[in-house]
Design an enzyme around this catalytic site. Sequence first.
Site, PDB file in Angstrom:
ATOM      1  N   ARG A  88       0.816  -1.220   0.000  1.00  0.00           N
ATOM      2  CA  ARG A  88       0.000   0.000   0.000  1.00  0.00           C
ATOM      3  C   ARG A  88       0.848   1.269   0.000  1.00  0.00           C
ATOM      4  O   ARG A  88       0.322   2.369  -0.145  1.00  0.00           O
ATOM      5  CB  ARG A  88      -0.909   0.021   1.237  1.00  0.00           C
ATOM      6  CG  ARG A  88      -2.185  -0.789   1.140  1.00  0.00           C
ATOM      7  CD  ARG A  88      -3.224  -0.183   0.200  1.00  0.00           C
ATOM      8  NE  ARG A  88      -3.558   1.194   0.533  1.00  0.00           N
ATOM      9  CZ  ARG A  88      -4.480   1.558   1.407  1.00  0.00           C
ATOM     10  NH1 ARG A  88      -5.154   0.658   2.064  1.00  0.00           N
ATOM     11  NH2 ARG A  88      -4.728   2.828   1.627  1.00  0.00           N
ATOM     12  N   LYS A  89       2.160   1.122   0.159  1.00  0.00           N
ATOM     13  CA  LYS A  89       3.021   2.292   0.255  1.00  0.00           C
ATOM     14  C   LYS A  89       3.493   2.736  -1.127  1.00  0.00           C
ATOM     15  O   LYS A  89       3.250   2.071  -2.133  1.00  0.00           O
ATOM     16  CB  LYS A  89       4.213   1.999   1.167  1.00  0.00           C
ATOM     17  CG  LYS A  89       3.807   1.553   2.573  1.00  0.00           C
ATOM     18  CD  LYS A  89       2.856   2.540   3.231  1.00  0.00           C
ATOM     19  CE  LYS A  89       2.550   2.214   4.680  1.00  0.00           C
ATOM     20  NZ  LYS A  89       1.606   1.097   4.854  1.00  0.00           N
ATOM     21  N   VAL A  90       4.180   3.873  -1.178  1.00  0.00           N
ATOM     22  CA  VAL A  90       4.548   4.498  -2.459  1.00  0.00           C
ATOM     23  C   VAL A  90       5.532   3.634  -3.240  1.00  0.00           C
ATOM     24  O   VAL A  90       5.446   3.522  -4.458  1.00  0.00           O
ATOM     25  CB  VAL A  90       5.117   5.910  -2.207  1.00  0.00           C
ATOM     26  CG1 VAL A  90       5.654   6.531  -3.493  1.00  0.00           C
ATOM     27  CG2 VAL A  90       4.035   6.805  -1.618  1.00  0.00           C
TER      28      VAL A  90
END
EC number: 2.6.1.102
Length: 381
Positions: free
Chosen positions: A179-181
Amino acid sequence: MIPIAKPYLTEEEAQAAYDTILTGWITQGPKVQEFEEKFAAHTGAKYAVAVSNCTTALHLSMIVAGIGQGDEVICPSMSYIATANAIKYVGAIPVFAEVQPNTYNLDPVDVERRITNRTKAILVVHQIGMPADIDAFKKICKKHSLKLIEDAACAAGSAYKGKKIGSHSELVCFSFHPRKVISTGDGGMVTTNREDYYNRLKLLRQHGMSVNDRVRHEANKVIFEDHVEVGYNYRMTDIQASVGIKQLEKLDWIVEERRKIATTYNKAFKNIKSIRLPLEEDGYFSNYQSYSIYLKNSSSIARNTLMQTLLDKGVTSRRGIMTTHRESAYKDYKAHTKLPISEDLQDNSILLPLYIPMSEEQINYVVESFLEIVEPKVFNT
């Protein structure tokens, strides 16, 4: 169905993982070291230590900062539960403080009110990629002789006053969850400017082993390791690190593209009086890990109804950031914890899809779907 998030992984990452697998060195080896060195350079920190995820990064940071049984650590309740859990892992007590309604980040004024003679540290979170006011918290920590730890799980690529998140304080923890960049499948990193922290973090992540595998492998003499303290198995694999190296090369571009999508949303929704958009003040640079909209009391539709209607149209959304004190695992906090701003933000905020690559058609469809539900009169005019 348009998802809420999606990792940006290409054939380059797949090839890097493939090549690493064929080397035969697939954990805590040269690729991990390369990833650490490149991540430290990117953030401007002196050192970086790769670990299995951000929760383990936070746990180890608590240990090296000297936080232990009975100590109090002030943190937001409005954060993923791992923030508070890491405090409890070392026997310390999470003390939940209020956030600022425009930024979702800790309120320095409320934090200082909650300091007692048992307070040992402040754990500040850069929520949804928006930097917190680091200088304000550094000032408070200096005044009260406290440790400052940054939960930067969402903040890779974000910046505060012209410097990347990761270089401002002694312990900064990152996540590479999908879910992170940027993502390594899962994984984490701690950046620090202190050599003593750096050395102990490396020790603790690998069972307290005095000589790591790579050093033994490269030695031309027999070496026997010692386990100098009780440590943990919090290692990152070289397969993950090889993916992370490729992701890091694209980080600035990914952030630039995410910001373009956020700008499109801002322009499309700026005149809707019943909502509040993310606030990015001067000196704050967000990677827009998530795009959160707050629904005011004047909104014509309830948050949950809005989410379901969007889902019916093929647009995934998520509720506002959780408040840990209202989770079952923290039921003992619920009765005596009063955080009306945090609770209101969770109950009346919605996260919209934002990921790379998101097509112009998908972005426009999200905008049109949202407007059609929230501002039907304007949309149909």
